[in-house]
Write a protein that holds these residues in place. Structure first.
Motif, PDB file in Angstrom:
ATOM      1  N   GLU A 132      19.376 -33.809  25.633  1.00 26.71           N
ATOM      2  CA  GLU A 132      18.243 -32.656  26.169  1.00 26.71           C
ATOM      3  C   GLU A 132      18.814 -31.524  26.638  1.00 26.71           C
ATOM      4  O   GLU A 132      19.938 -31.636  27.370  1.00 26.71           O
ATOM      5  CB  GLU A 132      17.440 -33.288  27.448  1.00 26.71           C
ATOM      6  CG  GLU A 132      16.586 -34.771  27.220  1.00 26.71           C
ATOM      7  CD  GLU A 132      16.980 -35.935  26.977  1.00 26.71           C
ATOM      8  OE1 GLU A 132      18.430 -36.048  27.359  1.00 26.71           O
ATOM      9  OE2 GLU A 132      16.892 -36.834  26.312  1.00 26.71           O
ATOM     10  N   SER A 174      13.718 -32.203  29.323  1.00 23.05           N
ATOM     11  CA  SER A 174      14.893 -31.163  29.722  1.00 23.05           C
ATOM     12  C   SER A 174      15.249 -31.619  31.135  1.00 23.05           C
ATOM     13  O   SER A 174      14.726 -32.664  31.725  1.00 23.05           O
ATOM     14  CB  SER A 174      14.279 -29.882  29.735  1.00 23.05           C
ATOM     15  OG  SER A 174      13.137 -29.869  30.747  1.00 23.05           O
ATOM     16  N   TYR A 207      16.482 -26.163  21.309  1.00 20.74           N
ATOM     17  CA  TYR A 207      15.805 -27.716  21.354  1.00 20.74           C
ATOM     18  C   TYR A 207      14.527 -27.705  20.024  1.00 20.74           C
ATOM     19  O   TYR A 207      14.146 -26.595  20.083  1.00 20.74           O
ATOM     20  CB  TYR A 207      15.287 -27.886  22.576  1.00 20.74           C
ATOM     21  CG  TYR A 207      15.158 -29.524  22.597  1.00 20.74           C
ATOM     22  CD1 TYR A 207      16.121 -30.317  22.676  1.00 20.74           C
ATOM     23  CD2 TYR A 207      13.799 -30.045  23.060  1.00 20.74           C
ATOM     24  CE1 TYR A 207      16.205 -31.732  22.649  1.00 20.74           C
ATOM     25  CE2 TYR A 207      13.941 -31.508  23.188  1.00 20.74           C
ATOM     26  CZ  TYR A 207      15.099 -32.169  22.807  1.00 20.74           C
ATOM     27  OH  TYR A 207      14.867 -33.529  23.104  1.00 20.74           O
TER      28      TYR A 207
END
Length: 123
Positions: free
Chosen positions: A12, A108, A42
């Motif tokens: 993450e 995240s 990401y």
């Protein structure tokens, strides 16, 4: 050996915000820009909310309060948040306010979720 070992890699992205400062100016409004970054690109959207918080600076008289949501599209690693600072002609100490990040999406993690804004008195 009847046991196996599994490893879960944490991938993450980490979210952080910078600290900023600017000269107050005598009148009118100036903009201060906070930069929010992801540690790595990401493959999914990453979202979070933000809000200004008074320190020794007061919203309304020293800066314009702001709230909102940031969304990093897949592949993005940088976003900006602009806050308006009000100039003044009186002599006073440097003043501070904060820009807080909160409510991030589950994909995240926060590394630094509070940015410090310093308004430098120039009178």
């Amino acid at each position: 050996d009847a046991q196996g070992v599994g490893t879960i890699l944490d991938n993450e992205p980490r979210v952080s915000i910078n600290d900023v400062s600017l000269q107050e100016g005598r009148n009118g409004r100036q903009s201060v820009v906070f930069i929010v970054t992801l540690s790595a690109a990401y493959d999914q959207p990453v979202t979070m909310s933000y809000r200004t918080v008074d320190g020794s600076a007061t919203s309304g008289s020293d800066y314009v309060a702001k709230t909102g949501t940031l969304t990093f599209a897949p592949g993005e690693t940088t976003k900006t948040i602009t806050i308006e600072v009000k100039g003044g002609g009186k002599r006073e100490a440097n003043e501070t306010f904060y820009l807080d990040l909160f409510g991030n999406s589950s994909n995240s993690l926060f590394t630094k979720n509070r940015g410090l804004g310093t308004i430098l008195n120039d009178d």
